[in-house]
Design a protein around this motif. Structure first.
Motif, PDB file in Angstrom:
ATOM      1  N   VAL A 167      -6.068  12.411   1.114  1.00  0.00           N
ATOM      2  CA  VAL A 167      -5.766  11.456   0.563  1.00  0.00           C
ATOM      3  C   VAL A 167      -5.845   9.846  -0.179  1.00  0.00           C
ATOM      4  CG1 VAL A 167      -3.846   9.535   1.612  1.00  0.00           C
ATOM      5  CG2 VAL A 167      -3.994  11.097   2.464  1.00  0.00           C
ATOM      6  N   ASN A 168      -5.196  10.263  -1.260  1.00  0.00           N
ATOM      7  CA  ASN A 168      -5.521   8.743  -2.772  1.00  0.00           C
ATOM      8  C   ASN A 168      -4.411   7.743  -1.555  1.00  0.00           C
ATOM      9  OD1 ASN A 168      -7.351   9.740  -4.006  1.00  0.00           O
ATOM     10  ND2 ASN A 168      -5.837  10.914  -4.483  1.00  0.00           N
ATOM     11  N   LEU A 169      -5.482   6.350  -1.845  1.00  0.00           N
ATOM     12  CA  LEU A 169      -4.131   5.296  -1.536  1.00  0.00           C
ATOM     13  C   LEU A 169      -5.058   4.325  -2.846  1.00  0.00           C
ATOM     14  CD1 LEU A 169      -3.499   3.226   0.633  1.00  0.00           C
ATOM     15  CD2 LEU A 169      -5.867   2.863   1.337  1.00  0.00           C
ATOM     16  N   LEU A 170      -3.441   3.682  -2.265  1.00  0.00           N
ATOM     17  CA  LEU A 170      -3.609   2.522  -4.094  1.00  0.00           C
ATOM     18  C   LEU A 170      -2.492   1.356  -3.566  1.00  0.00           C
ATOM     19  CD1 LEU A 170      -3.306   1.974  -7.160  1.00  0.00           C
ATOM     20  CD2 LEU A 170      -1.121   2.349  -7.187  1.00  0.00           C
ATOM     21  N   VAL A 171      -3.210  -0.085  -3.016  1.00  0.00           N
ATOM     22  CA  VAL A 171      -2.587  -0.985  -3.104  1.00  0.00           C
ATOM     23  C   VAL A 171      -2.330  -2.319  -4.111  1.00  0.00           C
ATOM     24  CG1 VAL A 171      -3.052  -2.831  -1.137  1.00  0.00           C
ATOM     25  CG2 VAL A 171      -3.916  -0.785  -1.243  1.00  0.00           C
ATOM     26  N   SER A 172      -1.380  -2.572  -4.294  1.00  0.00           N
ATOM     27  CA  SER A 172      -0.760  -3.787  -5.519  1.00  0.00           C
ATOM     28  C   SER A 172      -0.624  -5.038  -5.014  1.00  0.00           C
ATOM     29  CB  SER A 172       0.027  -3.232  -6.905  1.00  0.00           C
ATOM     30  OG  SER A 172      -0.202  -1.786  -6.810  1.00  0.00           O
ATOM     31  N   PHE A 173      -1.451  -5.935  -5.831  1.00  0.00           N
ATOM     32  CA  PHE A 173      -1.243  -7.466  -5.250  1.00  0.00           C
ATOM     33  C   PHE A 173      -0.787  -8.206  -6.416  1.00  0.00           C
ATOM     34  CE2 PHE A 173      -4.432  -5.772  -3.056  1.00  0.00           C
ATOM     35  CZ  PHE A 173      -4.031  -6.243  -1.136  1.00  0.00           C
ATOM     36  N   GLU A 174       0.844  -9.204  -6.022  1.00  0.00           N
ATOM     37  CA  GLU A 174       1.037 -10.041  -7.743  1.00  0.00           C
ATOM     38  C   GLU A 174       0.347 -11.122  -7.710  1.00  0.00           C
ATOM     39  OE1 GLU A 174       5.181 -11.225  -5.984  1.00  0.00           O
ATOM     40  OE2 GLU A 174       5.473  -8.781  -5.833  1.00  0.00           O
ATOM     41  N   HIS A 203     -14.294   5.791  -4.815  1.00  0.00           N
ATOM     42  CA  HIS A 203     -14.403   6.147  -3.718  1.00  0.00           C
ATOM     43  C   HIS A 203     -13.977   6.007  -2.636  1.00  0.00           C
ATOM     44  CE1 HIS A 203     -18.818   7.672  -4.002  1.00  0.00           C
ATOM     45  NE2 HIS A 203     -18.427   7.823  -4.815  1.00  0.00           N
ATOM     46  N   MET A 204     -13.393   6.372  -1.485  1.00  0.00           N
ATOM     47  CA  MET A 204     -13.856   6.219  -0.025  1.00  0.00           C
ATOM     48  C   MET A 204     -15.002   6.773   0.126  1.00  0.00           C
ATOM     49  SD  MET A 204     -10.109   6.017   0.967  1.00  0.00           S
ATOM     50  CE  MET A 204      -9.597   7.722   0.254  1.00  0.00           C
ATOM     51  N   ASP A 205     -15.325   8.206  -0.195  1.00  0.00           N
ATOM     52  CA  ASP A 205     -16.514   9.165   0.480  1.00  0.00           C
ATOM     53  C   ASP A 205     -17.452   8.878   0.554  1.00  0.00           C
ATOM     54  OD1 ASP A 205     -15.567   9.673  -2.131  1.00  0.00           O
ATOM     55  OD2 ASP A 205     -16.542  11.714  -1.778  1.00  0.00           O
ATOM     56  N   THR A 206     -18.316   9.871   0.981  1.00  0.00           N
ATOM     57  CA  THR A 206     -19.764   9.469   1.459  1.00  0.00           C
ATOM     58  C   THR A 206     -20.554  11.319   0.686  1.00  0.00           C
ATOM     59  OG1 THR A 206     -20.704   9.371   3.357  1.00  0.00           O
ATOM     60  CG2 THR A 206     -20.713   7.052   2.049  1.00  0.00           C
ATOM     61  N   VAL A 207     -21.424  11.258   1.017  1.00  0.00           N
ATOM     62  CA  VAL A 207     -22.528  12.974   0.789  1.00  0.00           C
ATOM     63  C   VAL A 207     -21.941  13.146   1.909  1.00  0.00           C
ATOM     64  CG1 VAL A 207     -23.764  12.728  -1.139  1.00  0.00           C
ATOM     65  CG2 VAL A 207     -24.723  11.796   0.810  1.00  0.00           C
ATOM     66  N   LEU A 225      -7.620   0.673  -6.021  1.00  0.00           N
ATOM     67  CA  LEU A 225      -7.098   2.512  -5.905  1.00  0.00           C
ATOM     68  C   LEU A 225      -8.691   2.689  -5.067  1.00  0.00           C
ATOM     69  CD1 LEU A 225      -6.170   5.292  -6.684  1.00  0.00           C
ATOM     70  CD2 LEU A 225      -6.794   5.199  -9.367  1.00  0.00           C
ATOM     71  N   PHE A 226      -8.192   3.502  -3.903  1.00  0.00           N
ATOM     72  CA  PHE A 226      -9.289   4.449  -2.996  1.00  0.00           C
ATOM     73  C   PHE A 226      -9.088   5.369  -3.711  1.00  0.00           C
ATOM     74  CE2 PHE A 226      -8.866  -0.121  -1.558  1.00  0.00           C
ATOM     75  CZ  PHE A 226      -9.868  -0.943  -1.361  1.00  0.00           C
ATOM     76  N   SER A 227     -10.496   6.331  -4.287  1.00  0.00           N
ATOM     77  CA  SER A 227      -9.729   7.573  -4.584  1.00  0.00           C
ATOM     78  C   SER A 227     -10.725   7.993  -3.018  1.00  0.00           C
ATOM     79  CB  SER A 227     -10.388   8.003  -5.560  1.00  0.00           C
ATOM     80  OG  SER A 227     -11.727   7.893  -5.879  1.00  0.00           O
ATOM     81  N   PHE A 228     -10.296   9.950  -2.388  1.00  0.00           N
ATOM     82  CA  PHE A 228     -10.875   9.998  -1.477  1.00  0.00           C
ATOM     83  C   PHE A 228     -12.331  11.455  -2.637  1.00  0.00           C
ATOM     84  CE2 PHE A 228      -7.433  13.085  -2.325  1.00  0.00           C
ATOM     85  CZ  PHE A 228      -7.736  14.487  -2.245  1.00  0.00           C
ATOM     86  N   GLY A 229     -12.907  12.379  -1.509  1.00  0.00           N
ATOM     87  CA  GLY A 229     -13.183  13.072  -2.167  1.00  0.00           C
ATOM     88  C   GLY A 229     -13.815  13.165  -3.600  1.00  0.00           C
ATOM     89  N   GLU A 230     -14.843  12.212  -4.063  1.00  0.00           N
ATOM     90  CA  GLU A 230     -15.219  12.547  -5.244  1.00  0.00           C
ATOM     91  C   GLU A 230     -16.508  13.122  -5.651  1.00  0.00           C
ATOM     92  OE1 GLU A 230     -18.195   9.814  -8.311  1.00  0.00           O
ATOM     93  OE2 GLU A 230     -18.242   9.763  -6.222  1.00  0.00           O
ATOM     94  N   GLY A 256       0.764  -1.330   0.159  1.00  0.00           N
ATOM     95  CA  GLY A 256       0.030  -0.394  -0.113  1.00  0.00           C
ATOM     96  C   GLY A 256       0.973   1.196  -0.402  1.00  0.00           C
ATOM     97  N   GLU A 257      -0.081   2.284  -0.443  1.00  0.00           N
ATOM     98  CA  GLU A 257       1.015   3.914  -0.826  1.00  0.00           C
ATOM     99  C   GLU A 257      -0.009   4.521  -0.601  1.00  0.00           C
ATOM    100  OE1 GLU A 257       4.155   5.999  -3.115  1.00  0.00           O
ATOM    101  OE2 GLU A 257       3.986   4.115  -3.727  1.00  0.00           O
ATOM    102  N   ARG A 258       0.141   5.344   0.647  1.00  0.00           N
ATOM    103  CA  ARG A 258      -0.349   6.740   0.249  1.00  0.00           C
ATOM    104  C   ARG A 258       0.326   8.524  -0.591  1.00  0.00           C
ATOM    105  NH1 ARG A 258      -0.910   4.359   5.437  1.00  0.00           N
ATOM    106  NH2 ARG A 258      -2.229   4.780   6.600  1.00  0.00           N
ATOM    107  N   PHE A 259      -1.069   8.436  -1.551  1.00  0.00           N
ATOM    108  CA  PHE A 259      -0.766  10.109  -2.134  1.00  0.00           C
ATOM    109  C   PHE A 259      -1.029  10.888  -1.834  1.00  0.00           C
ATOM    110  CE2 PHE A 259      -0.038   6.152  -4.727  1.00  0.00           C
ATOM    111  CZ  PHE A 259       1.214   6.607  -5.269  1.00  0.00           C
TER     112      PHE A 259
END
Length: 328
Positions: A51-58, A71-75, A130-135, A42-45
């Motif tokens: 903060v956006n979050l990207l986590v990768s799996f082989e 996206h992680m956010d709600t109204v 890929l998990f985005s914020f503020g969508e 995982g890596e935070r951006f």
């Protein structure tokens, strides 16, 4: 087969984590812990607003990788405590709050699939989450994500309404506007003759604005009015805030010129525009899209291509050269 009960349990846990736009800290921690415990890198951006979050799996299979995006956010009232309730075949909010299914239902499915393939040691292709914020705030988070960090440029989103498994073929161009109508302030009881009521000027302008569905691919909405100070003051300023959308970029430019002309006919009136996102139309010959359709058909779905009046993170990603596909 993935057990539905496990997905529902994950969903219940997710919606009880408050995550209104720009307040996603707690769900970021949950997602990072969940994914890293299952071998993800995982890596935070971080950016100015979140903060956006990207986590990768082989993967073990010799297939090209794919990115799953949600996206992680709600109204806004997502900051309240949400109590989900299973009512027959539906899940609803037990109280007066939102449920938060947008987009936590997708996150639950992604995490459920991840847990299933890991627990059952099922070989799979490489993939990223890929998990985005503020969508919910005009796709604010994904705009800040540096796409050059994506390992896999084929991206799948589940962030649209409709029959299960349909594919968003087209999504609109979206432009917002703010009209500033200026009058002259004066005391309403002592010297109203010296004033010019900006609210009345704005009312005349509003009557000439388009509204609603203008044609099969275009909508227009005046959504917010701000102005005035007190009942004893002739108001000198009013703001009219709205938006228009269209699947055809030419209609966006036509409406822009129409608004400019209308405002030019009212003295002291200015209009400003903001492009919120670009529209797109999928290439139906795309290989990733073809593979997606094949997989949906294997699940017994007959995906239909549909047009959408809404935007998603896919609009921003596609505008930046990423092959993003959004399904219902």
């Amino acid at each position: 087969m993935i057990k539905k009960e496990g997905i529902v349990e994950l969903f219940f846990e997710l919606v009880q984590i408050p995550s209104p736009s720009f307040k996603e800290e707690r769900i970021i921690e949950f997602l990072m812990d969940f994914c890293q415990a299952r071998g993800g890198r995982g890596e935070r951006f971080p950016s100015r607003e979140g903060v956006n979050l990207l986590v990768s799996f082989e993967g073990e299979l010799p297939l090209s990788g794919v990115t799953l995006c949600a996206h992680m956010d709600t109204v806004e009232d997502g900051r309240q405590r949400i109590e989900p309730l299973k009512k027959g075949s539906r899940i609803v909010s037990a109280g007066e709050t939102i449920l938060g299914a947008d987009n936590k239902a997708s996150i639950a499915m992604f995490l459920g699939a991840l847990g299933f393939i890991q627990e059952n040691k099922i070989p799979h292709r490489p993939f990223s989450l890929l998990f985005s914020f503020g969508e919910e705030k005009h796709l604010a988070g994904i705009r800040e994500f540096p796409v050059e960090h994506l390992l896999y440029s084929d991206v799948l989103l589940l962030d649209a309404s409709g029959a299960l498994g349909d594919i968003i073929l087209q999504s609109p161009f979206h432009r917002s506007f703010e009209i500033e109508v200026r009058g002259q302030k004066a005391h309403a009881g002592i010297e109203p003759e010296k004033g010019c009521n900006a609210i009345k000027l704005a009312a005349k302008l509003i009557e000439r604005l388009p509204q609603g569905r203008l044609d099969s691919v275009t909508t227009f909405n005046l959504g917010k009015i701000q102005g005035g100070e007190a009942t004893n003051i002739v108001p000198d300023s009013v703001s009219l805030i709205g938006e228009f959308r269209s699947l055809e970029p030419g209609r966006i430019e036509e409406l822009t010129r129409e608004l400019e002309e209308l405002c030019a006919q009212t003295a002291g009136t200015e209009v400003k525009f903001t492009d919120n996102y670009q529209g797109y139309r999928l290439d139906q010959a795309d290989s990733f899209l073809g593979e997606l359709i094949q997989n949906l058909e294997k699940l017994g779905k007959k995906p239909q291509f549909i047009q959408s009046g809404g935007g998603s993170d896919a609009n921003i990603l596609r505008a930046r050269g990423i092959n993003a596909v959004n399904i219902t």
